[in-house]
Design an enzyme around this catalytic site. Structure first.
Site, PDB file in Angstrom:
ATOM      1  N   GLY A  31       0.814  -1.218   0.000  1.00 56.08           N
ATOM      2  CA  GLY A  31       0.000   0.000   0.000  1.00 56.08           C
ATOM      3  C   GLY A  31       0.844   1.264   0.000  1.00 56.08           C
ATOM      4  CG  ASN A  32       2.313   5.368   1.398  1.00 54.11           C
ATOM      5  OD1 ASN A  32       3.493   5.699   1.369  1.00 54.11           O
ATOM      6  ND2 ASN A  32       1.359   6.267   1.444  1.00 54.11           N
ATOM      7  CG  HIS A  37       3.178   0.692  -5.569  1.00 56.21           C
ATOM      8  ND1 HIS A  37       3.492   1.740  -4.731  1.00 56.21           N
ATOM      9  CD2 HIS A  37       3.737  -0.411  -5.010  1.00 56.21           C
ATOM     10  CE1 HIS A  37       4.185   1.296  -3.709  1.00 56.21           C
ATOM     11  NE2 HIS A  37       4.365   0.001  -3.854  1.00 56.21           N
ATOM     12  N   GLY A 149       8.889  -4.443  -8.669  1.00 58.67           N
ATOM     13  CA  GLY A 149       9.786  -3.368  -9.087  1.00 58.67           C
ATOM     14  C   GLY A 149      11.243  -3.809  -9.021  1.00 58.67           C
ATOM     15  CG  ASN A 150      13.766  -4.278 -12.418  1.00 62.96           C
ATOM     16  OD1 ASN A 150      13.385  -5.408 -12.137  1.00 62.96           O
ATOM     17  ND2 ASN A 150      13.867  -3.842 -13.664  1.00 62.96           N
ATOM     18  CG  ASP A 152      12.089  -3.312  -3.334  1.00 61.96           C
ATOM     19  OD1 ASP A 152      12.701  -2.825  -2.377  1.00 61.96           O
ATOM     20  OD2 ASP A 152      11.002  -2.853  -3.734  1.00 61.96           O
ATOM     21  CB  ILE A 178       8.718   4.842 -11.397  1.00 61.59           C
ATOM     22  CG1 ILE A 178       8.123   3.725 -12.262  1.00 61.59           C
ATOM     23  CG2 ILE A 178       8.134   6.192 -11.795  1.00 61.59           C
ATOM     24  CD1 ILE A 178       8.339   3.877 -13.759  1.00 61.59           C
ATOM     25  CG  MET A 186       8.820   7.673  -7.539  1.00 61.88           C
ATOM     26  SD  MET A 186       7.192   7.925  -8.220  1.00 61.88           S
ATOM     27  CE  MET A 186       7.513   9.395  -9.184  1.00 61.88           C
ATOM     28  CB  SER A 187      10.824   4.493  -1.844  1.00 59.76           C
ATOM     29  OG  SER A 187      10.688   3.904  -0.574  1.00 59.76           O
TER      30      SER A 187
HETATM   31  O1  PAF Z   1       7.861  -4.931  -2.043  1.00 59.04           O
HETATM   32  C1  PAF Z   1       6.903  -4.972  -1.248  1.00 59.04           C
HETATM   33  O2  PAF Z   1       6.068  -4.086  -1.192  1.00 59.04           O
HETATM   34  C2  PAF Z   1       6.775  -6.157  -0.304  1.00 59.04           C
HETATM   35  O3  PAF Z   1       8.021  -6.622   0.090  1.00 59.04           O
HETATM   36  C3  PAF Z   1       5.925  -7.297  -0.880  1.00 59.04           C
HETATM   37  C4  PAF Z   1       6.552  -7.906  -2.124  1.00 59.04           C
HETATM   38  C5  PAF Z   1       4.532  -6.792  -1.210  1.00 59.04           C
HETATM   39  C6  PAF Z   1       5.781  -8.423   0.156  1.00 59.04           C
HETATM   40  O4  PAF Z   1       5.191  -7.965   1.319  1.00 59.04           O
END
Ligand code: PAF
Length: 281
Positions: A31-32, A37, A149-150, A152, A178, A186-187
């Site tokens: 979320g957020n 996303h 997302g890349n 992470d 992004i 973005m995070s």
């Molecule tokens: O990247 C994230 O937002 C989280 O680590 C995920 C993949 C939704 C797992 O909780």
């Protein structure tokens, strides 16, 4: 968009789509939501007939002194953005739905090796929490495709390894990071930054880019790393790690390696930011 906190509702809807021979893409989130996303959701919509999103702030992937309680919960705004982006089904379980016996009694998924370095070393148990929740979500949604997302990068490799090791019939797709106009990735955690910290934060990407340029020009790994660390500290960061690794295994890069990734994590104010650059020499 249909929203439900119940596993059965999600299964019933996905089953109805599957009965018609339609395909399902899945975007798991906490979320957020930001533009990163939303890009995942739009990309998902272009790949399959239906898009399922989950919003679950997963307690299993947070350490004891981390920001589980402070993590922003913005469901109303998230729902609106997801509907506009083309998501049709939103799963919003509670911790009791996902972990009815509590965290201690929960069976978990552990991806060895790759989970133990970098963010895994700084955040013990983090990737066990990620692999476990993603595996559970995959079993609930049973998508054809899942998008991450890349940004992470290590998380993406952990999930790809889990899917391969457990023979899960799901295609995992990584989508480019992004960025703000400043270059800052973005995070959700950018929300913790003050205006001054946000102005300083693009130094993280700049340090990584400068390392890649130095490596391509033949400078040593040690030389580029020391210089980048000094730049980060001068910008107000406290580096957690800044590393050059093999892009596929995350092992320490050797000087002859071609497929490289530079990964960084650094604290600024209340935020711990991560970023990376994957490149070939
Ligand atoms: O990247 C994230 O937002 C989280 O680590 C995920 C993949 C939704 C797992 O909780």
């Amino acid at each position: 968009m249909i929203t439900s906190a119940h596993i059965d509702d999600i299964r019933t809807q996905v089953r109805a789509w599957r009965a018609k021979g339609e395909t399902v893409a899945f975007v798991p989130t906490m979320g957020n939501l930001h533009q990163g996303h939303i890009t995942l959701v739009k990309e998902a919509a272009s790949k399959c007939d239906h898009v399922v999103v989950s919003i679950f702030v997963n307690p299993m992937q947070f350490g004891q002194n981390e920001d589980l309680d402070a993590y922003p919960r913005t469901l109303a705004a998230d729902s609106e953005a997801l509907t506009a982006a083309g998501a049709e089904l939103l799963f919003t379980p509670t911790p009791a739905v996902m972990y009815p016996k509590g965290l201690e009694q929960q069976t978990y998924v552990e991806v060895p090796g790759i989970s133990d370095v970098l963010c895994g070393a700084s955040r013990p148990g983090h990737f066990r929490g990620v692999a476990t929740i993603v595996c559970k979500l995959f079993n609930i949604v049973q998508p054809d495709v899942a998008l991450f997302g890349n940004k992470d990068y290590q998380q993406l490799l952990v999930i790809k390894t889990m899917v391969e090791d457990l023979s899960l019939p799901i295609e995992i797709i990584g989508i480019d990071t992004i960025r703000e106009d400043s270059g800052l990735a973005m995070s959700s955690r950018n929300g913790y930054l003050t205006a001054a910290e946000k102005a300083a934060a693009p130094a993280l990407k700049q340090a990584i880019d400068a390392m890649a340029t130095g490596i391509k020009q033949g400078e040593s790994f040690e030389q580029v790393t020391e210089l980048a660390k000094a730049k980060l500290i001068a910008a107000g960061f406290t580096p957690d790690y800044l590393e050059i690794r093999h892009a596929h295994t995350l092992e320490q890069a050797q000087h002859q390696d071609q497929a490289l990734v530079i990964l960084a994590a650094a604290y600024i104010g209340k935020a711990r930011l991560i970023d990376n650059l994957r490149f070939d020499r």
